[in-house]
Design an enzyme around this catalytic site. Structure first.
Site, PDB file in Angstrom:
ATOM      1  N   THR A 283       0.869  -1.124   0.082  1.00 53.06           N
ATOM      2  CA  THR A 283       0.051  -0.129  -0.002  1.00 53.06           C
ATOM      3  C   THR A 283       0.787   1.307  -0.109  1.00 53.06           C
ATOM      4  OG1 THR A 283      -0.008   0.513   2.489  1.00 53.06           O
ATOM      5  CG2 THR A 283      -1.635  -1.215   1.462  1.00 53.06           C
ATOM      6  N   ASP A 284       0.170   2.298  -0.211  1.00 52.23           N
ATOM      7  CA  ASP A 284       0.985   3.575   0.047  1.00 52.23           C
ATOM      8  C   ASP A 284       0.714   3.924   1.531  1.00 52.23           C
ATOM      9  OD1 ASP A 284       2.668   5.988  -0.071  1.00 52.23           O
ATOM     10  OD2 ASP A 284       1.262   6.870  -1.878  1.00 52.23           O
ATOM     11  N   TYR A 285       1.619   4.796   2.191  1.00 49.73           N
ATOM     12  CA  TYR A 285       1.571   5.021   3.458  1.00 49.73           C
ATOM     13  C   TYR A 285       0.152   5.192   4.230  1.00 49.73           C
ATOM     14  CZ  TYR A 285       4.507   6.964   7.176  1.00 49.73           C
ATOM     15  OH  TYR A 285       5.201   7.289   8.386  1.00 49.73           O
TER      16      TYR A 285
END
Ligand code: BGC
Length: 757
Positions: A283-285
């Site tokens: 995932t992104d952050y």
């Protein structure tokens, strides 16, 4: 080292240690099958859990117990940790203290260089030199791997048409085809042959469509047709995957109403089933957590299930998988095969890197000492930096003489921090060369170099606070704006020529740095006006991370250089160009609008049913501005000039199996040697769906001596003319085409041909 391997071999007990021989699918599968059988649910989920270390945090949250998580097998990957010493300590926790001793994977944002910083990606793309772009990725991988890293969160291949979005700095601009070529070059540069200890995993991001956020406001909504997705926005991600990108990062935005991180169509049907992607998705952050705000789940339990079911393997920093997946499994909301599948993909990446054989393979003090900021990398940084510079305007001011008195003025003139730009990873800005240093080194005692700051980056106190709160390191001069300008004017008056370094500070672009006004800050504009009033010849050296609106500047300043944020060697590179030791050849890869109100303005637009006609009110135009941009895609001047002959086609028709040669003769008509990026575009005049006015199909970068001519030939085939037709089939349609060759997307020669079946 030997000890560690032995320990590891013991650790896996009945599981054989990874064989030293070349990885085969069977040996890998057997190894991972056996490992998975030994793993508890908590340990499997641990492999899906990525936490930041506390060395260098890039986002909002930090789990303070991450070290204990590593020891307990609850965390399988770490980011924001580098250097042999630091990485070794953390790897020790995993391979000496955790039950199964599974090595950690170390990721990091190595975006435009690791320690040696190259130009920001939007600048580097202006070189139009794919070999060079591969080389900088390779150099970054060599440094990063020596520093203990396995995995970079790059390349960012989000096509973007809106310069208000600060993250355009991280990509290669507006063009799909160019984006595909750069994506391939970068993946190849980072990954090469992954069995070698100086190759790192690439992570193509942000999947998908992040570059199309509405109004250029970061993290905003994306909404587009499937056709636009497939035709314009998805191809660069696909190109990276076809080139073997080992991992994919999800994007923060929604795709067709469903956040990318919960989007099963995107992450499984398209990415894995249609495109055959075999790696893992991170995932992104905290993107899983954010799906609660998106409104597709009420709590972490629900959004955690959505992400895993969509096909997302690793949770970056959100801590949702670690806390929710065991419960979801117990409640039968997710299945053990789903969990195993995700864990397997992460373990496979570690296996392919050889980490089960030697978890310390990438940690190498000796190699780090030798490779980091080595002379060859600094040389490469200077070369790519000067090739990224775009000459926007030159009325006989440049190149400068190396004699006389030169006044260097502006908030970016004696500045190091901004030179390395945003996302400058482990780059040490104190090692960057400022323009003042670069010019001083270039001129030596042959000329007098005067300096005045002239203005702060901005007089907007609120903006300054925001920038400084985020590592801006902007010192503000206590003198009043009027005093600073007075000093600058009197300095200019003493000089033969003035170099003004103006623009953005690095924090004004990048993530969460959208702007609604993309001009030079007002106080800097005032400085420019005051210096121009001295009537001295002025060169405006622009530093910025996005296209700016420069209509006024273009009208009033005799010479302008776009230098982006050029990295560690910025000052030397700009000095090389200013004095003509290097003749600039960069070409823009993103359109510069005249005014914000024109955005989005990009070269591959469509014709509409009422194309612009100045004499007809009811046509597509503005009452108060032209449709054309200030600087089109592909634009950039040189200290020499080039002429283009008419196009010569090998045939008036192209058949399905045939080839069409498109040739021009390019001549250097000036007095200096120079390079030119010769660009090829096409237009499909009639289609089952509307087609763009121009599409880039190729380019060649050539070097010509004064007076020299070269025949430049491109070969077009039917495959180059394919697109998604009315039935969404990737095909070409017979009929009339135009082909264009030129120095930028607007100034072209044109010819016509037919595609026949
Ligand atoms: C950015 C990513 C980056 C990640 C890790 C996020 O905020 O969107 O591009 O890779 O942080 O630092």
């Amino acid at each position: 080292m030997k000890k560690a391997i032995l320990l590891y071999g013991l650790a896996v007990g009945s599981v054989l240690a990874q064989p030293a021989a070349k990885t085969t699918p069977t040996s890998m599968n057997t190894f991972i099958d056996r490992l998975l059988k030994q793993m508890t649910v908590e340990e499997k989920v641990g492999q899906l859990t990525l936490f930041t270390s506390d060395m260098d945090v890039t986002g909002p949250t930090l789990r303070s117990t991450y070290k204990e998580d590593i020891q307990k097998g609850r965390c399988g990957a770490i980011f924001n940790a580098y250097s042999p010493k630091y990485v070794r300590q953390l790897q020790d926790l995993a391979v000496k203290e955790s039950r199964l001793k599974i090595p950690l994977l170390f990721g990091y944002d190595v975006i435009h260089g690791h320690r040696t910083i190259f130009p920001i990606p939007l600048g580097e793309a202006c070189t139009w030199d794919l070999g060079l772009l591969e080389k900088t990725a390779r150099a970054a991988a060599v440094e990063a791997s020596a520093d203990g890293l396995h995995w970079t969160y790059s390349p960012m291949v989000d096509v973007a048409h809106d310069p208000r979005w600060g993250r355009v700095a991280e990509g290669v601009g507006e063009d799909t085809w160019l984006g595909e070529q750069v994506a391939k070059a970068k993946v190849k540069g980072y990954q090469g042959d992954l069995t070698k200890p100086d190759q790192i995993l690439a992570c193509v991001k942000h999947f998908a469509l992040y570059g199309a956020i509405q109004a250029g406001r970061d993290y905003n909504t994306v909404d587009m047709s499937r056709r636009e997705m497939f035709q314009t926005y998805l191809p660069p991600y696909k190109a990276a995957i076809d080139a073997g990108a080992a991992t994919v990062m999800t994007s923060f935005n929604e795709v067709d109403g469903i956040p990318a991180t919960a989007n099963r169509w995107l992450m499984t049907d398209l990415l894995r089933k249609q495109w055959g992607f075999k790696g893992f998705v991170v995932t992104d952050y905290t993107a899983i957590n954010e799906m609660i705000q998106h409104g597709v789940g009420a709590n972490e339990y629900e959004v955690g299930a959505l992400a895993l079911k969509a096909g997302v393997d690793m949770d970056m920093q959100g801590d949702v998988y670690r806390t929710q997946l065991p419960k979801l499994l117990a409640d039968k909301k997710i299945t053990m095969p789903e969990l195993d599948e995700a864990a397997r993909r992460v373990l496979e990446a570690k296996y392919k890197l050889g980490l089960f054989q030697d978890p310390y393979k990438f940690i190498n003090d000796e190699r780090a000492a030798r490779e980091i900021m080595s002379a060859d990398k600094l040389e490469l940084a200077r070369d790519v930096a000067r090739k990224s510079i775009v000459l926007l305007k030159n009325e006989q001011v440049l190149p400068l003489k190396k004699t006389g008195t030169l006044a260097l003025i502006g908030p970016l003139a004696d500045n190091k921090r901004d030179m390395i730009g945003n996302w400058s990873a482990a780059g040490d800005w104190q090692k960057a060369v400022s323009l003042r240093e670069g010019l001083q080194a270039k001129l030596g005692n042959g000329a007098t170099l005067l300096y005045a700051k002239g203005a702060n980056i901005t007089d907007d106190k609120e903006l300054l606070t925001k920038l400084n709160n985020n590592g801006g390191n902007l010192s503000t001069d206590e003198k009043s704006p009027a005093q600073l300008i007075d000093e600058a004017v009197s300095t200019a008056q003493k000089a033969d020529v003035v170099v003004l370094a103006l623009g953005e500070s690095q924090g004004m672009t990048g993530e969460a740095a959208s702007r609604s006004d993309i001009g030079i800050p007002e106080n800097q504009r005032k400085l420019l006006e005051a210096v121009l009033a001295t009537k001295k010849p002025v060169v405006l050296v622009l530093m910025n991370g996005r296209p700016l609106t420069l209509e006024w500047e273009h009208e009033h300043v005799p010479a302008m250089l776009e230098t982006w944020f050029l990295g560690t060697q910025a000052g030397h590179a700009i000095a090389d160009v200013l004095v003509g030791d290097y003749n600039p050849a960069g070409k823009l890869t993103m359109t510069f609008p005249r005014r914000v109100g024109q955005i989005p303005v990009y070269y591959s637009a469509k014709n509409t049913g009422r194309p612009m006609d100045p004499n007809n009110k009811y046509t597509s135009k503005y009452l108060d501005a032209p449709n054309t941009p200030l600087y089109p895609f592909g634009y950039g001047l040189s200290y020499t000039t080039f002429s283009y002959s008419d196009i010569n086609l090998s045939s008036p028709a192209l058949t399905a199996a045939g080839k069409l040669q498109v040739s021009v003769t390019v001549k250097n008509t000036g007095n200096l040697a120079g390079e030119e990026v010769v660009q090829l575009y096409s237009r499909d005049l009639v289609g089952s769906v509307t087609r763009p006015l121009k599409e880039l199909k190729g380019f060649q970068k050539i070097a010509l001596k004064p007076g020299e001519s070269r025949n430049v030939t491109f070969t077009l085939t039917e495959a180059d003319l394919r697109f998604y037709d009315a039935a969404m089939k990737w095909t070409s349609e017979p009929g009339d085409f135009k082909v264009f060759v030129g120095t930028n997307s607007q100034e072209v020669k044109e010819a016509g041909f037919k595609l026949v079946r």
